[in-house]
Design an enzyme around this catalytic site. Structure first.
Site, PDB file in Angstrom:
ATOM      1  N   CYS A 117     -19.462  -6.437   3.652  1.00 22.85           N
ATOM      2  CA  CYS A 117     -18.776  -5.171   3.926  1.00 22.85           C
ATOM      3  C   CYS A 117     -17.460  -5.162   3.164  1.00 22.85           C
ATOM      4  CB  CYS A 117     -18.528  -5.022   5.425  1.00 22.85           C
ATOM      5  SG  CYS A 117     -17.714  -3.473   5.904  1.00 22.85           S
TER       6      CYS A 117
ATOM      7  N   CYS B  60       0.842  -1.199   0.000  1.00 22.87           N
ATOM      8  CA  CYS B  60       0.000   0.000   0.000  1.00 22.87           C
ATOM      9  C   CYS B  60       0.878   1.251   0.000  1.00 22.87           C
ATOM     10  CB  CYS B  60      -0.911  -0.002   1.230  1.00 22.87           C
ATOM     11  SG  CYS B  60      -2.012   1.436   1.292  1.00 22.87           S
TER      12      CYS B  60
ATOM     13  N   CYS C 294     -19.600   1.867   8.208  1.00 26.32           N
ATOM     14  CA  CYS C 294     -18.855   1.231   9.289  1.00 26.32           C
ATOM     15  C   CYS C 294     -17.635   2.103   9.529  1.00 26.32           C
ATOM     16  CB  CYS C 294     -18.444  -0.193   8.896  1.00 26.32           C
ATOM     17  SG  CYS C 294     -17.403  -1.029  10.104  1.00 26.32           S
TER      18      CYS C 294
ATOM     19  N   CYS D  93     -16.456  -9.364   5.745  1.00 30.49           N
ATOM     20  CA  CYS D  93     -15.803  -8.101   5.400  1.00 30.49           C
ATOM     21  C   CYS D  93     -14.555  -8.387   4.563  1.00 30.49           C
ATOM     22  CB  CYS D  93     -15.408  -7.345   6.659  1.00 30.49           C
ATOM     23  SG  CYS D  93     -16.760  -7.098   7.813  1.00 30.49           S
TER      24      CYS D  93
ATOM     25  N   ARG E  15     -18.190  -2.639  17.820  1.00 29.93           N
ATOM     26  CA  ARG E  15     -17.474  -3.886  17.536  1.00 29.93           C
ATOM     27  C   ARG E  15     -16.096  -3.923  18.177  1.00 29.93           C
ATOM     28  NH1 ARG E  15     -18.038  -4.071  12.052  1.00 29.93           N
ATOM     29  NH2 ARG E  15     -20.062  -5.014  12.496  1.00 29.93           N
TER      30      ARG E  15
ATOM     31  N   CYS F 100       0.418   0.550  10.327  1.00 31.75           N
ATOM     32  CA  CYS F 100       0.017  -0.495   9.397  1.00 31.75           C
ATOM     33  C   CYS F 100       1.182  -1.333   8.871  1.00 31.75           C
ATOM     34  CB  CYS F 100      -0.742   0.111   8.218  1.00 31.75           C
ATOM     35  SG  CYS F 100      -1.461  -1.157   7.143  1.00 31.75           S
TER      36      CYS F 100
ATOM     37  N   CYS G 133       0.245   5.146   6.845  1.00 30.15           N
ATOM     38  CA  CYS G 133      -0.410   4.991   8.151  1.00 30.15           C
ATOM     39  C   CYS G 133       0.575   4.343   9.119  1.00 30.15           C
ATOM     40  CB  CYS G 133      -1.666   4.142   8.016  1.00 30.15           C
ATOM     41  SG  CYS G 133      -2.817   4.732   6.745  1.00 30.15           S
TER      42      CYS G 133
END
Length: 312
Positions: free
Chosen positions: A130, A52, A190, A96, A262, A59, A56
């Site tokens: 999702c 990616c 979400c 998801c 969640r 991550c 972040c």
């Protein structure tokens, strides 16, 4: 009780720092009155892992950091659908799919068409569907909705003020724009955040205020504990005390009485007793399965035993 969308950060900060017993009692009352009393089990699968371009700081999948995660191409559609069938057989009701992209591929791109096929296949199992694919446009989300998408996940992670300390390659407003596009497309939202990024209590209040003032509230609010990953800027970060996590769960329930709150990443660091306290304080959903994208999770047998204690 009236559902509010006009919370001030000062009010939310007071909930996070006030008497714990009073907060838990208020959250339990609202949980009984408004929230579904079952515990929704959601399976999360990484359909495209690593490489990616984002930075972040938490991550393992960022191409900018040297972690143990190896890039993997988009999964085969059939394999994803089979994984969904297995998850449903194990008791999950939502599936998801996450891809390590900055933004969803353009319409017409074979990868986007494959995702649409995945959504159709998972929807055919009878599960909620999702996706979390990075930034997405209203047009893309409409296509996904037409294929059977239930919800789109796009977390805010933390407060607007602290956000640049964690991520610089995508703005807070970029995230809000994707959430707004999901709403316009008729897709559920979400959206949650992560505790333990080095943020202050005021930052947690800022995040929860942002979520609570969305109209409507997010249908599901994942609350993550940072899982420090070797090779990322946040490796070695000190764990958040359990009481602070419990306060965040209870406050989320007070602010968003009807949402699915969640327990997400980092749940494997909590004892079963601590998780049960979270359910009593307002949580009513968990991610299940051995991994959450690339992070470790609780195994199915442990979760079955725990959830059986909570069945209405």
């Amino acid at each position: 009780m009236e559902i509010r969308h006009d919370w001030s950060s000062k009010e939310v900060h007071s909930l996070l720092t006030g008497p714990l017993d009073a907060l838990l009692a208020r959250a339990r009352d609202l949980h009984r009155e408004f929230a579904a009393q079952d515990v929704q089990q959601c399976q999360l699968l990484s359909i495209k892992t690593g490489a990616c371009p984002e930075d972040c700081g938490y991550c393992s999948q960022s191409a900018r950091f040297k972690t143990e995660v190896k890039p993997e191409a988009l999964m085969d559609v059939t394999a994803v659908i089979e994984s969904a069938r297995t998850a449903r057989a194990e008791g999950a009701t939502r599936f998801c799919m996450g891809a390590a992209w900055r933004q969803a591929p353009k319409e017409g791109d074979k990868r986007f068409e494959a995702v649409l096929d995945m959504i159709r296949g998972v929807a055919d199992t009878g599960m909620e569907v999702c996706c979390t694919l990075g930034m997405a446009t209203e047009e893309q989300l409409t296509k996904m909705k037409e294929a059977g998408l239930t919800a789109y996940n796009h977390n805010l992670d933390t407060s607007r003020e602290f956000y640049p300390e964690v991520i610089t390659t995508r703005t807070y407003d970029d995230r809000l724009n994707t959430l707004a596009a999901a709403r316009r497309a008729g897709v559920q939202v979400c959206c949650g955040g992560i505790l333990g990024l080095g943020e202050s209590v005021a930052d947690r209040a800022g995040l929860l205020t942002e979520l609570a003032n969305m109209d409507p509230h997010p249908e599901s609010v994942p609350v993550n504990l940072l899982v420090p990953i070797d090779g990322t800027p946040l490796e070695g970060t000190e764990a958040v005390p359990f009481e602070e996590f419990l306060r965040a769960i209870a406050t989320a329930r007070v602010l968003m009485p009807k949402a699915r709150v969640r327990l997400s990443a980092g749940r494997n660091t909590l004892t079963e007793e601590q998780q049960l306290q979270c359910f009593a304080a307002g949580a009513n959903s968990i991610f299940v399965g051995e991994k959450l994208l690339t992070a470790p999770n609780v195994d199915w047998d442990q979760d079955r035993r725990m959830v059986s204690q909570l069945s209405p």
